[in-house]
Structures are given as C-alpha cells and as structure tokens.
Write a protein that holds these residues in place. Structure first.
Motif, mmCIF file in Angstrom:
data_model
loop_
_atom_site.group_PDB
_atom_site.id
_atom_site.type_symbol
_atom_site.label_atom_id
_atom_site.label_comp_id
_atom_site.label_asym_id
_atom_site.label_seq_id
_atom_site.Cartn_x
_atom_site.Cartn_y
_atom_site.Cartn_z
ATOM 1 N N PHE A 1 0.827 -1.212 0.000
ATOM 2 C CA PHE A 1 0.000 0.000 0.000
ATOM 3 C C PHE A 1 0.861 1.261 0.000
ATOM 4 C CE2 PHE A 1 -3.343 -2.935 1.386
ATOM 5 C CZ PHE A 1 -4.368 -2.531 0.542
ATOM 6 N N GLY A 2 1.978 1.213 0.701
ATOM 7 C CA GLY A 2 2.895 2.348 0.672
ATOM 8 C C GLY A 2 3.414 2.617 -0.727
ATOM 9 N N ARG A 3 3.729 1.552 -1.456
ATOM 10 C CA ARG A 3 4.199 1.723 -2.840
ATOM 11 C C ARG A 3 3.086 2.273 -3.723
ATOM 12 N NH1 ARG A 3 8.183 3.339 -5.854
ATOM 13 N NH2 ARG A 3 8.340 2.223 -7.813
ATOM 14 N N TRP A 4 1.849 1.796 -3.515
ATOM 15 C CA TRP A 4 0.707 2.314 -4.265
ATOM 16 C C TRP A 4 0.607 3.826 -4.045
ATOM 17 C CZ3 TRP A 4 -3.509 5.256 -3.626
ATOM 18 C CH2 TRP A 4 -4.488 5.230 -4.613
ATOM 19 N N VAL A 5 0.680 4.234 -2.789
ATOM 20 C CA VAL A 5 0.589 5.661 -2.462
ATOM 21 C C VAL A 5 1.733 6.426 -3.131
ATOM 22 C CG1 VAL A 5 0.729 7.361 -0.584
ATOM 23 C CG2 VAL A 5 -0.693 5.324 -0.316
ATOM 24 N N GLN A 6 2.909 5.870 -3.105
ATOM 25 C CA GLN A 6 4.059 6.533 -3.725
ATOM 26 C C GLN A 6 3.813 6.755 -5.212
ATOM 27 O OE1 GLN A 6 7.717 4.288 -3.968
ATOM 28 N NE2 GLN A 6 8.923 6.164 -3.861
ATOM 29 N N LEU A 7 3.369 5.743 -5.902
ATOM 30 C CA LEU A 7 3.112 5.873 -7.339
ATOM 31 C C LEU A 7 1.937 6.804 -7.625
ATOM 32 C CD1 LEU A 7 3.675 2.169 -8.446
ATOM 33 C CD2 LEU A 7 5.237 4.125 -8.719
ATOM 34 N N TRP A 8 0.914 6.767 -6.776
ATOM 35 C CA TRP A 8 -0.248 7.657 -6.936
ATOM 36 C C TRP A 8 0.187 9.116 -6.811
ATOM 37 C CZ3 TRP A 8 -4.632 8.233 -9.084
ATOM 38 C CH2 TRP A 8 -5.584 9.144 -8.619
ATOM 39 N N ARG A 9 0.948 9.396 -5.766
ATOM 40 C CA ARG A 9 1.422 10.773 -5.571
ATOM 41 C C ARG A 9 2.341 11.215 -6.714
ATOM 42 N NH1 ARG A 9 0.956 12.960 -0.175
ATOM 43 N NH2 ARG A 9 2.699 14.302 -0.736
ATOM 44 N N ALA A 10 3.185 10.324 -7.189
ATOM 45 C CA ALA A 10 4.084 10.665 -8.291
ATOM 46 C C ALA A 10 3.303 10.959 -9.572
ATOM 47 C CB ALA A 10 5.082 9.537 -8.526
ATOM 48 N N ALA A 11 2.239 10.203 -9.827
ATOM 49 C CA ALA A 11 1.413 10.456 -11.015
ATOM 50 C C ALA A 11 0.753 11.825 -10.936
ATOM 51 C CB ALA A 11 0.355 9.363 -11.167
ATOM 52 N N GLY B 1 2.928 0.423 12.026
ATOM 53 C CA GLY B 1 2.772 -0.528 10.936
ATOM 54 C C GLY B 1 2.780 0.102 9.565
ATOM 55 N N PHE B 2 1.901 1.040 9.319
ATOM 56 C CA PHE B 2 1.830 1.684 8.005
ATOM 57 C C PHE B 2 2.656 2.947 8.037
ATOM 58 C CE2 PHE B 2 0.035 4.747 5.020
ATOM 59 C CZ PHE B 2 -0.015 4.007 3.860
ATOM 60 N N VAL B 3 3.692 2.951 7.264
ATOM 61 C CA VAL B 3 4.511 4.150 7.110
ATOM 62 C C VAL B 3 4.213 4.670 5.714
ATOM 63 C CG1 VAL B 3 6.851 5.057 6.975
ATOM 64 C CG2 VAL B 3 6.293 3.284 8.627
ATOM 65 N N PRO B 4 3.772 5.897 5.583
ATOM 66 C CA PRO B 4 3.493 6.412 4.242
ATOM 67 C C PRO B 4 4.791 6.535 3.456
ATOM 68 C CG PRO B 4 3.217 8.139 5.865
ATOM 69 C CD PRO B 4 3.495 6.863 6.607
ATOM 70 N N LEU B 5 5.193 5.416 2.846
ATOM 71 C CA LEU B 5 6.457 5.354 2.125
ATOM 72 C C LEU B 5 6.533 6.423 1.046
ATOM 73 C CD1 LEU B 5 6.731 1.482 1.699
ATOM 74 C CD2 LEU B 5 7.883 2.925 3.371
ATOM 75 N N ALA B 6 5.414 6.778 0.481
ATOM 76 C CA ALA B 6 5.408 7.784 -0.576
ATOM 77 C C ALA B 6 6.010 9.083 -0.080
ATOM 78 C CB ALA B 6 3.981 8.031 -1.057
ATOM 79 N N VAL B 7 5.598 9.514 1.062
ATOM 80 C CA VAL B 7 6.077 10.776 1.603
ATOM 81 C C VAL B 7 7.565 10.690 1.899
ATOM 82 C CG1 VAL B 7 5.853 12.395 3.512
ATOM 83 C CG2 VAL B 7 3.818 11.343 2.538
ATOM 84 N N LEU B 8 7.971 9.627 2.560
ATOM 85 C CA LEU B 8 9.369 9.490 2.936
ATOM 86 C C LEU B 8 10.277 9.343 1.724
ATOM 87 C CD1 LEU B 8 8.989 7.055 5.948
ATOM 88 C CD2 LEU B 8 9.340 9.516 6.013
ATOM 89 N N GLU B 9 9.951 8.417 0.829
ATOM 90 C CA GLU B 9 10.826 8.153 -0.312
ATOM 91 C C GLU B 9 10.836 9.283 -1.316
ATOM 92 O OE1 GLU B 9 10.448 4.287 -2.006
ATOM 93 O OE2 GLU B 9 10.421 3.338 -0.057
ATOM 94 N N LEU B 10 9.691 9.850 -1.635
ATOM 95 C CA LEU B 10 9.663 10.922 -2.633
ATOM 96 C C LEU B 10 10.395 12.165 -2.147
ATOM 97 C CD1 LEU B 10 6.069 10.701 -4.115
ATOM 98 C CD2 LEU B 10 8.214 10.036 -5.191
ATOM 99 N N ARG B 11 10.245 12.476 -0.889
ATOM 100 C CA ARG B 11 10.896 13.673 -0.376
ATOM 101 C C ARG B 11 12.400 13.498 -0.237
ATOM 102 N NH1 ARG B 11 6.335 15.552 3.911
ATOM 103 N NH2 ARG B 11 4.912 16.309 2.349
ATOM 104 N N THR B 12 12.877 12.271 0.029
ATOM 105 C CA THR B 12 14.314 12.077 0.171
ATOM 106 C C THR B 12 14.994 11.924 -1.180
ATOM 107 O OG1 THR B 12 14.038 9.690 0.469
ATOM 108 C CG2 THR B 12 14.131 11.045 2.468
ATOM 109 N N VAL B 13 14.279 11.486 -2.195
ATOM 110 C CA VAL B 13 14.858 11.304 -3.512
ATOM 111 C C VAL B 13 14.913 12.620 -4.279
ATOM 112 C CG1 VAL B 13 14.520 10.219 -5.761
ATOM 113 C CG2 VAL B 13 14.240 8.882 -3.678
ATOM 114 N N ALA B 14 13.918 13.448 -4.103
ATOM 115 C CA ALA B 14 13.800 14.684 -4.894
ATOM 116 C C ALA B 14 14.902 15.651 -4.691
ATOM 117 C CB ALA B 14 12.485 15.371 -4.563
#
Length: 170
Positions: free
Chosen positions: A103-113, A157-170
C-alpha cells in the motif's frame, strides 16, 4: 546509488518541460490522464505490478471508466459511483496478501502520477484521499485478529512510504 535509474521509480518531470505542471485537476479528462500515468507505472512496478497483471489480470480499458467514476465522485461529487471498493481488494488479498509496504508503494506511485503534472487544491485532496483509502483498506484487510501493528495502521505498521521516499529522492 543512482535512484533515477531504477526501473520501478517514476521519473520526475523536467523543470524545462513547459507541460511539466498543468495546474490543478479540473475534471474527468485530467483524472483519466492521471489514472493512465498511474497505471502505466503501477503495472510496470516490481512490487505491486503483479497484483494488477498476474493476480487480478486488470484490463485497463475496462477498468478505467469505473475507477475514473470513483475518483470523480471522491474529488468533485460529480459522478455516479456505487461500487464496493473493498471487495476487489479483499479478493486480491485472499489470492496474495497485500502488505503495508504494498500500500505504501501504491501511495508513492499515486502521488508521483499527480505530482508529475498537477498542483492545487483538488490535487492535494487526491493525494490525501489516496493515502486515507490505502490506510483504510490495509486496516480492513488486516482484520480483528491481526497483529497490533497492522490493526492499528497509521499509528504503527503503516509508514506512508510515498512521503518518505519521494521527499528524500527529490
């Protein structure tokens, strides 16, 4: 490590590209374009792609009108959607367990789109709603007998990976 070369990481829009940001999501045509970008990335993703391609066998052309109705209703209250969004996810989960990381990956891809083309209040609502939906689905799928981390996703349990990964990569 060069993260931009990873095959499942969506490319960031180029600042030199004049179409990189089109403003806010204004209606169904914008939603359909976002959904096409999202599903192109999701189908190709190593982590969640198999849920769409192998487990569910998703036909995007058949799925797109219904999911566009869902998001149009969620964001603008302007479409008729009266489906059960949980049932297909429960069927997927019974075939192959969906995890917090999925689900975290889904959120990451959704936010990126969304971030790839849009900005504004409707876009921010779509991002927030996507994360809320992912969290709600994860909680329901975990069920009452789940370990405390899964049952209380959001607090643990649920870490919003989208927020963490997108912000650290950008």
């Amino acid at each position: 490590m060069n993260h931009s070369a990873a095959p499942d990481r969506p490319a960031a829009p180029s600042a030199a590209d004049p179409a990189a940001r089109e403003g806010d999501i204004r209606g169904r045509a914008d939603l359909e374009a976002v959904l096409r970008r999202f599903y192109a990335a999701a189908f190709a993703d190593r982590r969640i792609g198999p849920f769409f391609t192998e487990v569910a066998g998703t036909d995007l052309e058949a799925h797109l009108p219904r999911i566009a109705d869902f998001w149009e209703r969620a964001l603008f209250r302007s479409a008729d959607y009266s489906g059960d969004a949980f049932a297909p996810h429960a069927a997927l989960h019974s075939a192959r367990a969906l995890t917090a990381e999925d689900f975290g990956r889904w959120v990451q891809l959704w936010r990126a789109a969304l971030d790839g083309r849009h900005r504004g209040p409707a876009t921010e609502r779509a991002k927030a709603q996507g994360e809320q939906i992912a969290l709600a689905l994860l909680r329901r799928l975990a069920g009452p007998d789940a370990p405390a981390e899964a049952a209380h996703a959001g607090r643990a349990g649920f870490v919003p990976l989208a927020v963490l990964e997108l912000r650290t990569v950008a």
